[in-house]
Write an enzyme that holds these catalytic residues in place. Structure first.
Site, PDB file in Angstrom:
ATOM      1  N   GLU A 370      -5.044   0.420  -0.144  1.00 25.62           N
ATOM      2  CA  GLU A 370      -4.375   1.218  -0.971  1.00 25.62           C
ATOM      3  C   GLU A 370      -5.022   1.932  -1.779  1.00 25.62           C
ATOM      4  O   GLU A 370      -4.552   2.054  -3.192  1.00 25.62           O
ATOM      5  CB  GLU A 370      -3.161   0.653  -1.361  1.00 25.62           C
ATOM      6  CG  GLU A 370      -1.849   0.160  -0.313  1.00 25.62           C
ATOM      7  CD  GLU A 370      -0.850  -0.487  -0.639  1.00 25.62           C
ATOM      8  OE1 GLU A 370      -0.042  -0.233  -0.026  1.00 25.62           O
ATOM      9  OE2 GLU A 370      -0.809  -1.233  -1.513  1.00 25.62           O
TER      10      GLU A 370
HETATM   11  C1  TNX Z   1       1.839  -3.506   0.577  1.00 26.48           C
HETATM   12  S1  TNX Z   1       0.004  -5.181   2.032  1.00 26.48           S
HETATM   13  C2  TNX Z   1       0.391  -3.962  -0.387  1.00 26.48           C
HETATM   14  C3  TNX Z   1       0.972  -4.833  -1.337  1.00 26.48           C
HETATM   15  C4  TNX Z   1       2.406  -4.918  -1.618  1.00 26.48           C
HETATM   16  C5  TNX Z   1       3.125  -4.959  -0.314  1.00 26.48           C
HETATM   17  C6  TNX Z   1       4.661  -5.020  -0.583  1.00 26.48           C
HETATM   18  C7  TNX Z   1      -1.163  -4.614   1.121  1.00 26.48           C
HETATM   19  C8  TNX Z   1      -2.346  -5.147   1.506  1.00 26.48           C
HETATM   20  N1  TNX Z   1      -0.730  -3.997  -0.027  1.00 26.48           N
HETATM   21  O1  TNX Z   1       0.407  -4.227  -2.373  1.00 26.48           O
HETATM   22  O2  TNX Z   1       2.725  -5.894  -2.468  1.00 26.48           O
HETATM   23  O3  TNX Z   1       2.988  -3.981   0.298  1.00 26.48           O
HETATM   24  O4  TNX Z   1       5.080  -5.529   0.702  1.00 26.48           O
END
Ligand code: TNX
Length: 597
Positions: A370
């Site tokens: 992300e």
């Molecule tokens: C996605 S999964 C994220 C996290 C969040 C999560 C909540 C991932 C690698 N990144 O930053 O906490 O969703 O479900």
């Protein structure tokens, strides 16, 4: 393709050397001949007589309350023997191979059994340990059992666990624990006949990587909470604890060369919750406690995104060089360290260098998820530099599957958290040599709600009840990825809405054992109907151990678990046993958490 998971040729129980058997009691022979036979078997006539007495006592005893097949995760092979139940006696001895790691496992076994049984269970070492009415842990070097397998034999004369490694003995001990009456989980002496079901188990894991992840960044959990989570992993034969140590809301590990990361970056958490961080000694304590349970800690420093807390401590890392105020919300994808600044790579090298020095395990997790504000080519170049830094530290990279487009680095591992069954970019990275850990968001994300009325958790990847956590196959989950590229499974627990140990347990149980079974058990044992029956029986054990869990409607929980739960169940959990603990009060509502309807 780099190293594939350990080969799984299907051994038969008969392929392995038989355990040293006690000579059958020579009924109509002279005392002298009996003595000869006994000595040939390394036992005195007196010992044989006691073995015969134990056999008679076991035959008269009621059958074991637990069946040999009631183990989670399901063992590779089970051969019950209804005539061979074993009654653990008050004077039983634990005999173990004279190897420090094996002796440590024997000590752990004794510590597990002493509180509830009240038996002294002394540990003694022996060149070739045999049960002789007690429990033998034999580090016999049986190569077919692999790095983590074990063989368990229960006869009227005792229990023998054999393995080629201390890890194998440790897993065998977890099985033994599950075969005893549930009251063995009690912290105080329980009145119980400690009968074990007779027969043999041969057991080895399907995958080498069987993990869980705990996010200690969104909410901070102290060392004792983490140690308890490690205990939970160990029960279900998981062997990796991935610690998500840094995120926008908090930096949770002391770094000597960049001290404000922890002191400033670790000060807050989501909402009003208190912050915190692990000192080097705290972290080393976690690592050592995990290692004692044959679990490797995988530390994650999430880069280049999810770094807002670091920026609050060191504005020089921010693209605009300005330290922002702390962030206590639950949005994602807005922060990043400046990939164009050399100072950023000093920071990465210093942080990963210090973490590597504290971490004996092979892996460093570099996050990579992300980073929405970093352009694709810049992102790939950043990941490649970080991969290079990790290699320079002599470690192997793990990253969320978003790092797939970056060039391959030797032995790198991608952690898949998508919710679809295909992803050409990840498949292409696998073709270039990457291997995969599977954490599909729609099956393995333990921060997802069980059902619409689950008081905490998310639902962006859907609702995950136990069946959904269980009903998928890691080997065929991602289209185009060959089974050999899959190293195993991992269940992440993100903690935006999870604030206490009881809430952690409520989200883990009963779903964590489902993921553990996918990682350990051969696919041939996969059967939802049988699994739900086996798993439900564990509710009684969790209650006895004081573990909060969700009494979800899909499992046939025993109506009246016989052992009282000493702890209050977490919000939303059904009371674990009557008389019910009051479910007074609404579940807590926190910033970033959808209030329950
Ligand atoms: C996605 S999964 C994220 C996290 C969040 C999560 C909540 C991932 C690698 N990144 O930053 O906490 O969703 O479900």
């Amino acid at each position: 393709m780099s190293a594939a998971p350990e080969p799984l040729d299907p051994p038969q129980l008969a392929d392995l050397p038989a355990p040293p058997e006690a000579a059958p009691a020579p009924e109509a022979e002279t005392a002298a001949r009996a003595d000869d036979a006994a000595q040939a078997a390394g036992r005195t006539a007196g010992e044989l007589a006691r073995a015969a007495e134990r056999k008679a006592a076991a035959l008269l005893a009621p059958p074991a309350p637990t069946r040999l097949g009631d183990v989670v995760p399901a063992p590779e092979r089970i051969e019950p023997d209804a005539t061979a139940d074993y009654l653990l006696a008050a004077d039983a001895v634990i005999r173990v191979s004279a190897d420090p790691a094996a002796v440590a496992v024997a000590g752990q076994l004794a510590a597990l059994l002493r509180p509830a049984t009240g038996y002294p269970l002394p540990v003694t070492d022996a060149a070739t340990p045999v049960p002789s009415g007690g429990i033998a842990l034999d580090l016999s070097g049986e190569a077919a059992l692999g790095a983590e397998g074990y063989r368990l034999d229960i006869t009227t004369d005792g229990v023998r666990i054999a393995a080629g490694t201390a890890a194998g003995l440790f897993h065998g001990v977890q099985t033994l624990r599950q075969l005893l009456p549930a009251a063995v989980e009690s912290a105080t002496p329980a009145t119980e006949r400690w009968v074990l079901p007779g027969g043999s188990i041969l057991d080895r894991p399907r995958y080498p990587h069987r993990g869980a992840m705990l996010d200690v960044a969104r909410h901070f959990f102290g060392v004792t909470d983490v140690l308890r989570v490690i205990d939970h992993l160990a029960r279900y034969k998981l062997n990796r604890l991935h610690l998500h140590l840094t995120d926008d809301q908090g930096w949770r590990i002391a770094i000597d060369s960049w001290p404000r990361l922890a002191t400033v970056g670790g000060a807050g958490a989501v909402g009003e919750a208190p912050g915190g961080y692990y000192t080097r000694a705290d972290y080393q304590r976690i690592v050592a406690y995990a290692a004692d349970r044959h679990i490797t800690v995988i530390p994650e420093i999430d880069l280049p995104g999810h770094t807002h807390a670091a920026l609050t401590a060191y504005g020089e890392l921010a693209p605009d060089r300005v330290a922002p105020p702390p962030y206590t919300g639950t949005e994602v994808g807005f922060s990043y360290v400046d990939p164009a600044s050399e100072r950023t790579y000093d920071f990465v090298a210093d942080v990963l260098g210090e973490i590597a020095a504290l971490t004996p395990g092979r892996w460093l997790h570099i996050g990579g998820d992300e980073a929405f504000k970093v352009p694709a080519e810049v992102y790939a170049a950043f990941v490649e530099r970080v991969q290079h830094i990790v290699a320079g530290l002599g470690r192997e990279v793990i990253g969320w599957h978003q790092i797939a487009p970056a060039a391959h680095a030797d032995r790198r591992i991608l952690q898949w958290w998508g919710t679809t069954g295909e992803d050409p970019v990840t498949t292409e990275a696998v073709r270039r040599g990457a291997r995969l850990i599977l954490s599909p968001g729609n099956h393995a994300y333990l921060d997802m709600k069980y059902a619409p009325d689950t008081p905490i958790g998310h639902d962006w990847a859907g609702l995950i009840d136990v069946r959904r956590a269980y009903d998928w196959d890691p080997a065929s989950h991602l289209a185009g990825v060959p089974a050999e590229a899959v190293l195993g499974v991992e269940a992440p627990l993100w903690t935006e809405s999870v604030t206490t140990l009881a809430e952690i347990e409520f989200m883990l149980f009963p779903r964590l054992p489902a993921i553990a079974e996918l990682g350990w058990s051969p696919r041939s044992t996969h059967d939802w109907g049988a699994f739900r029956e086996r798993l439900a029986l564990h509710g009684t054990r969790w209650a006895a151990a004081g573990i909060a869990y969700h009494r979800c409607p899909e499992l046939p929980w025993p109506a009246t678990p016989p052992v009282p739960a000493p702890r209050r169940p977490s919000p939303g959990a059904e009371p674990a046993e009557p008389p019910p603990v009051s479910r007074s009060g609404e579940p807590p509502v926190r910033p970033g958490t959808t209030p329950p309807s």
